[in-house]
Design an enzyme around this catalytic site. Structure first.
Site, PDB file in Angstrom:
ATOM      1  N   ALA A  39       3.462   7.012 -14.049  1.00 39.98           N
ATOM      2  CA  ALA A  39       3.101   6.465 -15.361  1.00 39.98           C
ATOM      3  C   ALA A  39       1.647   6.784 -15.736  1.00 39.98           C
ATOM      4  O   ALA A  39       1.367   7.261 -16.844  1.00 39.98           O
ATOM      5  CB  ALA A  39       3.325   4.959 -15.352  1.00 39.98           C
ATOM      6  N   LYS A  67     -10.710  -6.005  -8.499  1.00 35.66           N
ATOM      7  CA  LYS A  67      -9.329  -5.675  -8.903  1.00 35.66           C
ATOM      8  C   LYS A  67      -8.380  -5.951  -7.724  1.00 35.66           C
ATOM      9  O   LYS A  67      -7.245  -6.413  -7.912  1.00 35.66           O
ATOM     10  CB  LYS A  67      -9.278  -4.197  -9.315  1.00 35.66           C
ATOM     11  CG  LYS A  67      -7.886  -3.662  -9.644  1.00 35.66           C
ATOM     12  CD  LYS A  67      -7.577  -3.739 -11.115  1.00 35.66           C
ATOM     13  CE  LYS A  67      -6.155  -3.362 -11.507  1.00 35.66           C
ATOM     14  NZ  LYS A  67      -5.822  -1.961 -11.309  1.00 35.66           N
TER      15      LYS A  67
END
Ligand code: PAF
Length: 295
Positions: free
Chosen positions: A12, A183
């Site tokens: 993706a 993150k």
């Protein structure tokens, strides 16, 4: 002379970068490197619902130009080393490289191993694949790019500008290591749980998950402190809950992997945290439980 930007990893994120970068610079061509060559255009659905058809050459490692200007590595973390090793046989080892992997598994070894400059990127762009050559850009995010030790600031700046020109919000930074760990904390608090229970991110706000997430954040904060990773301005808990709120309707990447029958990034996300806990003699039963029960 036109230069080529290679994108290694046609998932993706790779398709997203290829589609945006493809027509943004006359001096630069883009090629997407994967296991199979294809002449099918990449179909990208933008967050605004527009469908873009982009003719991006999809080539194999053997067909890659010897001296690309730049290479983005966009494979999953567990596939990164192998993919890079295969491509390395065909390209100049001094090629600048950008690592886009989740977690903190490959960034350090690849930064030390690759001969050319290596930058790391962390992004909140949301995307998923659709069919063989499509991608849906589900939500616009922000990308930070920098070297683990703060080196190559001009290169980081020029790549961020290149992405900006292509329509993606990007900034260079000198604290990418800290941003990657932030993150990592978000991913550790969200991904293993939603993948195990096959729920959307927003369901973590409800019982019984809310308490579990709170416990995980407590453990994460201890590990981060021991690793000297400064907390985000708003604190660990607020940062995690904000992402959960903002992505409430998303299926996290690890859940997408489970649903597609792919391996997950369990090791890249939980591995570095559990190793850090062990290094600092921190008992982390919740991280251990996530590891034991993660798909
Ligand atoms: O991995 C993901 O899907 C994303 O990083 C995040 C932030 C968990 C949102 O789904």
């Amino acid at each position: 002379m036109t230069e080529t930007t290679l994108i290694l990893g046609p998932g993706a994120l790779g398709r997203l970068l290829a589609a945006y970068l493809a027509y943004s610079d006359q001096q630069c061509t883009v090629a997407l490197v994967g296991r199979q060559a294809s002449s099918r255009p990449i179909c990208l659905v933008t967050p605004e619902g527009e469908t873009l058809s982009r003719l991006v050459p999809r080539i194999t490692a053997e067909e890659a130009p010897r001296q690309p200007a730049l290479m983005h590595l966009t494979t999953k973390a567990y596939a990164a080393e192998q993919a890079l090793t295969e491509l390395a046989e065909h390209i100049d080892p001094a090629t600048p490289l950008v690592l886009w992997q989740n977690g903190f598994r490959v960034q350090e070894p690849l930064t030390r191993r690759w001969q050319g400059p290596v930058l790391c990127a962390t992004t909140t762009e949301g995307a998923y694949t659709q069919g063989e050559a499509g991608a849906v850009h589900a939500g616009r995010g922000h990308t930070f790019i920098g070297h683990l030790d703060g080196a190559y600031p001009d290169l980081a700046d020029s790549i961020a500008k290149m992405l900006g020109k292509a329509g993606l919000f990007a900034e260079s930074c000198t604290d990418i290591r800290q941003r990657l760990w932030h993150k990592l904390a978000v991913n550790a608090a969200i991904n293993p749980l939603v993948a195990r229970y096959r729920i959307r991110n927003g369901q973590l706000r409800d019982r019984p998950f809310r308490l579990i997430v709170t416990g995980i954040i407590d453990e994460l904060s201890l590990v981060m402190e021991a690793e000297s990773i400064a907390p985000p301005e708003q604190g660990w808990a607020a940062m995690v809950w904000k992402v959960i709120e903002g992505t409430a309707n998303n299926r996290a990447s690890m859940l997408q992997d489970v649903l597609a029958g792919r391996p997950t990034e369990r090791d890249a996300i939980l591995g570095p945290l559990r190793e850090a806990a062990r290094r600092h003699d921190i008992v982390a039963p919740r991280l251990d439980a996530l590891w034991d029960n993660s798909p």
